[in-house]
Motif scaffolding. Structure first.
Motif, mmCIF file in Angstrom:
data_model
loop_
_atom_site.group_PDB
_atom_site.id
_atom_site.type_symbol
_atom_site.label_atom_id
_atom_site.label_comp_id
_atom_site.label_asym_id
_atom_site.label_seq_id
_atom_site.Cartn_x
_atom_site.Cartn_y
_atom_site.Cartn_z
ATOM 1 N N LEU A 1 0.825 -1.214 0.000
ATOM 2 C CA LEU A 1 0.000 0.000 0.000
ATOM 3 C C LEU A 1 0.857 1.261 0.000
ATOM 4 C CD1 LEU A 1 -2.819 -1.084 2.477
ATOM 5 C CD2 LEU A 1 -2.992 -0.798 -0.011
ATOM 6 N N ASP A 2 2.047 1.170 0.588
ATOM 7 C CA ASP A 2 2.993 2.288 0.590
ATOM 8 C C ASP A 2 3.821 2.335 -0.695
ATOM 9 O OD1 ASP A 2 2.117 2.934 3.126
ATOM 10 O OD2 ASP A 2 3.955 2.330 4.154
ATOM 11 N N ASP A 3 3.551 1.425 -1.637
ATOM 12 C CA ASP A 3 4.278 1.340 -2.904
ATOM 13 C C ASP A 3 5.770 1.052 -2.724
ATOM 14 O OD1 ASP A 3 2.030 1.727 -4.553
ATOM 15 O OD2 ASP A 3 2.175 3.912 -4.305
ATOM 16 N N TYR A 4 6.120 0.382 -1.639
ATOM 17 C CA TYR A 4 7.506 -0.025 -1.445
ATOM 18 C C TYR A 4 7.767 -1.340 -2.160
ATOM 19 C CZ TYR A 4 11.993 -0.653 0.923
ATOM 20 O OH TYR A 4 13.332 -0.824 1.199
ATOM 21 N N ILE A 5 6.742 -2.187 -2.205
ATOM 22 C CA ILE A 5 6.776 -3.426 -2.985
ATOM 23 C C ILE A 5 5.477 -3.471 -3.792
ATOM 24 C CG2 ILE A 5 8.211 -4.639 -1.292
ATOM 25 C CD1 ILE A 5 5.702 -6.155 -0.360
ATOM 26 N N GLY B 1 13.153 0.165 8.163
ATOM 27 C CA GLY B 1 12.758 1.572 8.256
ATOM 28 C C GLY B 1 13.870 2.497 7.803
ATOM 29 N N GLU B 2 15.080 2.212 8.234
ATOM 30 C CA GLU B 2 16.225 3.032 7.819
ATOM 31 C C GLU B 2 16.458 2.936 6.325
ATOM 32 O OE1 GLU B 2 19.362 1.653 10.388
ATOM 33 O OE2 GLU B 2 18.650 2.866 12.082
ATOM 34 N N ALA B 3 16.306 1.736 5.766
ATOM 35 C CA ALA B 3 16.482 1.562 4.321
ATOM 36 C C ALA B 3 15.441 2.366 3.548
ATOM 37 C CB ALA B 3 16.393 0.086 3.943
ATOM 38 N N ARG B 4 14.264 2.516 4.138
ATOM 39 C CA ARG B 4 13.196 3.300 3.516
ATOM 40 C C ARG B 4 13.317 4.785 3.866
ATOM 41 N NH1 ARG B 4 7.433 1.157 4.603
ATOM 42 N NH2 ARG B 4 7.054 2.650 2.944
ATOM 43 N N GLU B 5 14.379 5.150 4.589
ATOM 44 C CA GLU B 5 14.619 6.529 5.034
ATOM 45 C C GLU B 5 13.463 7.052 5.880
ATOM 46 O OE1 GLU B 5 15.637 8.805 1.563
ATOM 47 O OE2 GLU B 5 17.534 7.748 1.321
ATOM 48 N N MET B 6 12.974 6.177 6.765
ATOM 49 C CA MET B 6 11.873 6.529 7.653
ATOM 50 C C MET B 6 12.408 6.890 9.031
ATOM 51 S SD MET B 6 9.270 3.428 6.656
ATOM 52 C CE MET B 6 7.831 4.032 7.538
ATOM 53 N N ALA B 7 11.856 7.940 9.608
ATOM 54 C CA ALA B 7 12.148 8.294 10.989
ATOM 55 C C ALA B 7 11.418 7.303 11.897
ATOM 56 C CB ALA B 7 11.686 9.719 11.269
ATOM 57 N N PRO B 8 11.850 7.156 13.141
ATOM 58 C CA PRO B 8 11.174 6.210 14.043
ATOM 59 C C PRO B 8 9.668 6.449 14.164
ATOM 60 C CG PRO B 8 13.270 6.864 14.987
ATOM 61 C CD PRO B 8 13.058 7.721 13.762
ATOM 62 N N ASP B 9 9.229 7.704 14.193
ATOM 63 C CA ASP B 9 7.789 7.963 14.294
ATOM 64 C C ASP B 9 7.061 7.551 13.022
ATOM 65 O OD1 ASP B 9 9.097 10.197 13.100
ATOM 66 O OD2 ASP B 9 7.342 11.435 13.447
ATOM 67 N N GLU B 10 7.747 7.576 11.882
ATOM 68 C CA GLU B 10 7.139 7.101 10.636
ATOM 69 C C GLU B 10 6.989 5.582 10.648
ATOM 70 O OE1 GLU B 10 8.398 10.305 7.260
ATOM 71 O OE2 GLU B 10 10.038 9.109 8.119
ATOM 72 N N VAL B 11 7.956 4.894 11.253
ATOM 73 C CA VAL B 11 7.840 3.437 11.399
ATOM 74 C C VAL B 11 6.676 3.125 12.338
ATOM 75 C CG1 VAL B 11 9.001 1.305 12.122
ATOM 76 C CG2 VAL B 11 10.291 3.083 10.905
#
Length: 166
Positions: free
Chosen positions: A88-92, A146-156
């Motif tokens: 849904l996030d278009d990551y896969i 999360g880090e690979a997706r460049e997400m901050a902890p609150d985004e995870v």
């Protein structure tokens, strides 16, 4: 506007702190610190001409406003929720999400992440991603994804909240 200082003035209306920021000849923002809907400082920004911005900010101010509490971050989500939310996030892709849940096939972007891990970590990471029936928020692999997706902890955290709602 890089490097420029935006002129601001702090005002108080009926004891409520406001900040006016002049962004151009007519444009400005008025903010107050009572609404946590905007991250970090909890300031609500209302773009408009200076006087209109102040009027709108004053009109929007509600001293009785109690912001809704964030849902707690679920400590665990299912593999289906995990892969579905990644899609849904278009990551896969959706097909990759289905294959991951059906057969444990790793989506290429996650296989690539594993390929860049230390050799000692690869097998465990691949076993987890291809065979886990649940994903823990506090697991080191969750943090690495999360880090690979460049997400901050609150985004995870938000990812886990959205996934848990599926």
């Amino acid at each position: 506007m890089d490097g420029e200082t935006i002129p601001t003035v702090r005002v108080s209306v009926h004891g409520v702190p406001f900040v006016l920021a002049q962004l151009g000849e007519a444009a400005a923002t008025a903010t107050y610190a009572a609404d946590p809907d905007v991250a970090d400082e909890g300031w609500l920004s209302v773009p408009a001409a200076t006087l209109e911005a102040l009027a709108a900010a004053v009109a929007a101010y509600d001293p009785d406003h109690v912001p809704p509490a964030l849902e707690p971050v679920p400590p665990v989500i299912s593999d289906r929720q995990f892969f579905q939310q990644l899609a849904l996030d278009d990551y896969i892709t959706q097909a990759e999400a289905l294959a991951a849940v059906r057969t444990g096939d790793l989506p290429p972007v996650l296989a690539e992440l594993i390929a860049h891990m230390d050799e000692a970590e690869r097998f465990g990471a691949e076993m987890l991603l291809s065979g886990a029936v649940e994903f823990r928020r506090d697991h080191p692999l969750t943090i690495a994804i999360g880090e690979a997706r460049e997400m901050a902890p609150d985004e995870v955290d938000d990812f886990f909240r959205r996934a848990a709602a599926l």
